[in-house]
Design an enzyme around this catalytic site. Structure first.
Site, PDB file in Angstrom:
ATOM      1  N   GLY A 182     -75.879 -49.135   4.754  1.00 40.52           N
ATOM      2  CA  GLY A 182     -77.205 -48.766   4.267  1.00 40.52           C
ATOM      3  C   GLY A 182     -77.382 -47.263   4.331  1.00 40.52           C
ATOM      4  O   GLY A 182     -76.404 -46.509   4.344  1.00 40.52           O
ATOM      5  N   SER A 183     -78.617 -46.836   4.420  1.00 40.67           N
ATOM      6  CA  SER A 183     -78.889 -45.395   4.331  1.00 40.67           C
ATOM      7  C   SER A 183     -78.588 -44.685   5.653  1.00 40.67           C
ATOM      8  O   SER A 183     -78.587 -45.299   6.728  1.00 40.67           O
ATOM      9  CB  SER A 183     -80.350 -45.179   3.949  1.00 40.67           C
ATOM     10  OG  SER A 183     -81.167 -45.686   4.976  1.00 40.67           O
ATOM     11  N   THR A 185     -81.505 -45.033   8.244  1.00 39.46           N
ATOM     12  CA  THR A 185     -81.507 -46.293   8.992  1.00 39.46           C
ATOM     13  C   THR A 185     -80.339 -46.318   9.967  1.00 39.46           C
ATOM     14  O   THR A 185     -80.475 -46.800  11.106  1.00 39.46           O
ATOM     15  CB  THR A 185     -81.444 -47.505   8.035  1.00 39.46           C
ATOM     16  OG1 THR A 185     -82.467 -47.370   7.060  1.00 39.46           O
ATOM     17  CG2 THR A 185     -81.632 -48.815   8.761  1.00 39.46           C
ATOM     18  N   GLU A 245     -71.671 -47.772   7.715  1.00 42.64           N
ATOM     19  CA  GLU A 245     -71.255 -47.228   6.411  1.00 42.64           C
ATOM     20  C   GLU A 245     -72.528 -46.730   5.746  1.00 42.64           C
ATOM     21  O   GLU A 245     -73.389 -47.524   5.377  1.00 42.64           O
ATOM     22  CB  GLU A 245     -70.588 -48.310   5.560  1.00 42.64           C
ATOM     23  CG  GLU A 245     -69.245 -48.790   6.088  1.00 42.64           C
ATOM     24  CD  GLU A 245     -68.128 -47.765   5.947  1.00 42.64           C
ATOM     25  OE1 GLU A 245     -68.277 -46.794   5.171  1.00 42.64           O
ATOM     26  OE2 GLU A 245     -67.116 -47.918   6.640  1.00 42.64           O
ATOM     27  N   CYS A 295     -72.834 -46.160  -3.232  1.00 44.94           N
ATOM     28  CA  CYS A 295     -72.655 -45.110  -2.212  1.00 44.94           C
ATOM     29  C   CYS A 295     -71.590 -44.118  -2.622  1.00 44.94           C
ATOM     30  O   CYS A 295     -71.683 -42.934  -2.328  1.00 44.94           O
ATOM     31  CB  CYS A 295     -72.298 -45.749  -0.881  1.00 44.94           C
ATOM     32  SG  CYS A 295     -70.880 -46.847  -0.992  1.00 44.94           S
TER      33      CYS A 295
HETATM   34  P1  NAD Z   1     -81.547 -49.282   3.936  1.00 43.63           P
HETATM   35  O1  NAD Z   1     -80.961 -48.449   5.025  1.00 43.63           O
HETATM   36  O2  NAD Z   1     -82.963 -49.080   3.581  1.00 43.63           O
HETATM   37  O3  NAD Z   1     -81.408 -50.835   4.266  1.00 43.63           O
HETATM   38  C1  NAD Z   1     -80.165 -51.444   4.544  1.00 43.63           C
HETATM   39  C2  NAD Z   1     -80.381 -52.668   5.417  1.00 43.63           C
HETATM   40  O4  NAD Z   1     -80.918 -52.264   6.694  1.00 43.63           O
HETATM   41  C3  NAD Z   1     -81.383 -53.678   4.865  1.00 43.63           C
HETATM   42  O5  NAD Z   1     -80.910 -54.969   5.144  1.00 43.63           O
HETATM   43  C4  NAD Z   1     -82.656 -53.387   5.660  1.00 43.63           C
HETATM   44  O6  NAD Z   1     -83.512 -54.483   5.772  1.00 43.63           O
HETATM   45  C5  NAD Z   1     -82.075 -53.027   7.016  1.00 43.63           C
HETATM   46  N1  NAD Z   1     -82.941 -52.196   7.859  1.00 43.63           N
HETATM   47  C6  NAD Z   1     -83.944 -51.365   7.501  1.00 43.63           C
HETATM   48  N2  NAD Z   1     -84.477 -50.750   8.573  1.00 43.63           N
HETATM   49  C7  NAD Z   1     -83.772 -51.193   9.649  1.00 43.63           C
HETATM   50  C8  NAD Z   1     -83.819 -50.910  11.052  1.00 43.63           C
HETATM   51  N3  NAD Z   1     -84.676 -50.054  11.560  1.00 43.63           N
HETATM   52  N4  NAD Z   1     -82.917 -51.524  11.858  1.00 43.63           N
HETATM   53  C9  NAD Z   1     -82.003 -52.370  11.355  1.00 43.63           C
HETATM   54  N5  NAD Z   1     -81.919 -52.687  10.039  1.00 43.63           N
HETATM   55  C10 NAD Z   1     -82.786 -52.104   9.201  1.00 43.63           C
HETATM   56  O7  NAD Z   1     -80.573 -49.049   2.683  1.00 43.63           O
HETATM   57  P2  NAD Z   1     -80.758 -49.596   1.194  1.00 43.63           P
HETATM   58  O8  NAD Z   1     -81.867 -48.841   0.555  1.00 43.63           O
HETATM   59  O9  NAD Z   1     -80.791 -51.086   1.213  1.00 43.63           O
HETATM   60  O10 NAD Z   1     -79.360 -49.172   0.541  1.00 43.63           O
HETATM   61  C11 NAD Z   1     -79.127 -47.928  -0.017  1.00 43.63           C
HETATM   62  C12 NAD Z   1     -78.365 -47.038   0.928  1.00 43.63           C
HETATM   63  O11 NAD Z   1     -77.165 -47.687   1.361  1.00 43.63           O
HETATM   64  C13 NAD Z   1     -77.895 -45.741   0.296  1.00 43.63           C
HETATM   65  O12 NAD Z   1     -78.135 -44.650   1.145  1.00 43.63           O
HETATM   66  C14 NAD Z   1     -76.398 -45.935   0.128  1.00 43.63           C
HETATM   67  O13 NAD Z   1     -75.639 -44.763   0.082  1.00 43.63           O
HETATM   68  C15 NAD Z   1     -76.068 -46.790   1.278  1.00 43.63           C
HETATM   69  N6  NAD Z   1     -74.825 -47.526   1.037  1.00 43.63           N
HETATM   70  C16 NAD Z   1     -73.699 -47.143   1.696  1.00 43.63           C
HETATM   71  C17 NAD Z   1     -72.496 -47.792   1.451  1.00 43.63           C
HETATM   72  C18 NAD Z   1     -71.238 -47.401   2.185  1.00 43.63           C
HETATM   73  O14 NAD Z   1     -70.256 -48.157   2.153  1.00 43.63           O
HETATM   74  N7  NAD Z   1     -71.203 -46.270   2.848  1.00 43.63           N
HETATM   75  C19 NAD Z   1     -72.442 -48.844   0.524  1.00 43.63           C
HETATM   76  C20 NAD Z   1     -73.620 -49.208  -0.129  1.00 43.63           C
HETATM   77  C21 NAD Z   1     -74.818 -48.545   0.143  1.00 43.63           C
END
Ligand code: NAD
Length: 481
Positions: free
Chosen positions: A224-225, A228, A246, A280
């Site tokens: 995720g981001s 987070t 990641e 990503c």
């Molecule tokens: P996000 O971080 O908002 O959410 C990802 C997941 O985390 C979701 O399931 C969300 O519900 C959960 N989450 C949110 N807050 C949390 C917390 N405080 N504690 C635990 N879990 C929590 O990301 P997104 O908007 O769903 O995805 C986009 C981001 O993901 C982009 O920044 C992208 O670059 C990244 N990404 C990275 C990769 C990689 O392999 N490096 C791959 C795909 C996406």
């Protein structure tokens, strides 16, 4: 019999379960209409899932590697047998074209099969008449896998498969924007895995927060981001959980002067805009050498103008909508910023007029290096194209970011390509190709793009604790005589 577009329930301890909190609305991004309600797990339900996973761990961790490899192969077969239904749900909730959704399911099947052929061998440190010392890989315990909305199925498999293979039990939590496919996968795998070994919970972000604090969970595997990721690292510290993160990226692509612009432009285009650039590892900054800049830009714009954007269920669509409303507004903000700053739009930037969350392919011609669209992760279809002439300058500019997820170099002179590639600070550096992943190839973000890695034996080890077992064969310890 699976009802693909209704009856979304969680899998907790081998039972399908409704949520105990008010359900989460899930929308189709192609038309903004309500698609379904997903369950919203209560804290009690999380506790029950952790208890079931802890209980099943006792037997699952003792099963042989062969049994677990067999389970992965069975999961692959079940996914493959249900790929048509799953792909349609993936398109409906995520927005991607049906062909891309099918690719995601099929690649997940491939991943499971490849993982099923992998294992971690014991390491023999000493083998002598006197002593034996070996290092074994022990499961960590209950693993929580938390996934984003861009590749909900594949990124789940990247976590669930290595966790189960190494003897852990799993709780999988998808993004609240794309929970539906994951819920159906829970329903499918209920028939494959013993109760409690694999659980699926859905809800809002708050559920992710509870998981990262939960004392019964040993590891968080997260994609995720970066923001987070930072929160997860901090809350995991309270119970010293293992983490694999990641995170975000802002990948540079460097184009050398000896390319054929007509050939390279389509490859660069897909490197930047695949999955509507919600990727990503999307090219986020495209650096083109002075000598070919005008021609590459022209070919890029010409190719980009032929691409059809639309509802993923329409077979003509090559790119789908943005996935969710907040993200749509974020991308609109990037475009608005470029307009306010007076940057040159080589393509796109016109306002949206659609019932869906569609954004135009937008190419910004030579914004300054300090522009938001250059320094931040856009994660959408707005790409800055920049110019370079000195190698040291372009390498510096490519590396001057807090991210370090991926990068690519493109040129006919393979020595030069590799020389530049060797100076780039990123977890994966593609040379004359892009987005080639493999279950045997580590994916590891540098700098603020991640902690640890996924895939390959390196990734598998992250789901284990090392145990050193010694045996003294000669010490006299029995009763004498
Ligand atoms: P996000 O971080 O908002 O959410 C990802 C997941 O985390 C979701 O399931 C969300 O519900 C959960 N989450 C949110 N807050 C949390 C917390 N405080 N504690 C635990 N879990 C929590 O990301 P997104 O908007 O769903 O995805 C986009 C981001 O993901 C982009 O920044 C992208 O670059 C990244 N990404 C990275 C990769 C990689 O392999 N490096 C791959 C795909 C996406």
């Amino acid at each position: 019999m699976i009802h693909w577009e209704s009856d979304y329930r969680m899998l907790i301890g081998g039972e399908m379960a409704q949520g105990e909190a008010p359900p989460v609305e899930v929308y189709n991004p192609a038309n903004r209409r309500l698609l379904a309600h997903a369950p919203n797990a209560s804290r009690d339900q999380l506790d029950r899932a952790v208890a079931a996973a802890t209980n099943s761990l006792k037997t699952w961790r003792r099963t042989s590697m062969g049994v677990r490899q067999g389970a992965l192969r069975h999961m692959a077969q079940v996914l493959e047998d249900n790929s048509t239904g799953l792909a349609r749900v993936l398109t409906l909730e995520q927005g991607k074209p049906l062909a891309a959704a099918k690719w995601e399911i099929q690649t997940s099947v491939f991943w499971l099969r490849e993982l099923a052929a992998m294992s971690l061998a014991d390491e023999v440190v000493e083998e002598s008449p006197d002593r034996r010392v070996i290092v074994t890989h022990e499961p960590l315990g209950v693993v929580a896998a938390i996934t984003p909305w861009n590749f909900p199925v594949l990124l789940s498999v990247w976590k669930v498969a290595p966790a189960l293979l190494t003897g852990n039990t799993v709780l999988l939590k998808p993004s609240p924007f794309t929970p539906l496919c994951t819920l159906k996968i829970g329903e499918l795998f209920r028939e494959v895995l013993p109760p409690g070994v694999f659980n699926v919970l859905t809800g809002t972000d708050r559920l992710g927060g509870w998981m990262t604090h939960h004392a019964g969970i040993s590891k968080i595997a997260f994609t995720g981001s970066t923001d987070t990721g930072r929160q997860i690292m901090s809350s995991a510290a309270t119970t010293l959980k293992r983490i694999t993160l990641e995170l975000g990226g802002n990948d540079a692509a460097i184009v050398l002067p000896d390319v054929d612009p007509g050939r390279v432009a389509p490859m660069l285009f897909w490197g930047a805009f695949q999955n509507t650039a919600q990727f990503c590892n999307a090219i986020g900054r495209l650096y083109v050498h002075d000598d070919v800049f005008d021609e590459v830009l022209e070919e890029f714009v010409r190719y980009a103008s032929t691409i059809k954007i639309g509802d993923g269920l329409n077979p003509d669509s090559q790119l789908g909508p943005l996935q969710n409303e907040p993200h749509f507004h974020k991308i609109a903000g990037f475009i608005e910023d470029c307009r306010r700053q007076g940057y040159t739009f080589a393509l796109g930037g016109e306002p949206w007029q659609s019932e869906g969350l569609f954004a135009p392919i937008t190419i910004i011609d030579r914004p300054p290096d300090s522009a938001r669209v250059v320094t931040e992760e856009v994660f959408g279809p707005v790409l800055p194209i920049l110019r370079w002439s000195e190698e040291s300058d372009v390498v510096n500019r490519a590396n001057s970011t807090r991210y370090g997820l991926g990068a690519s170099v493109w040129g006919a002179n393979l020595e030069w390509v590799q020389h530049i590639g060797s100076q780039l600070e990123a977890g994966t550096v593609w040379q004359n190709e892009i987005h080639q992943y493999s279950p045997r190839q580590p994916a590891a973000g540098h700098k603020e793009s991640g902690v640890g890695c996924e895939n390959s034996l390196h990734g598998l080890r992250e789901y284990t604790n090392r145990c050193t077992r010694t045996l003294n064969r000669v010490v006299e310890i029995g009763r004498s005589g």
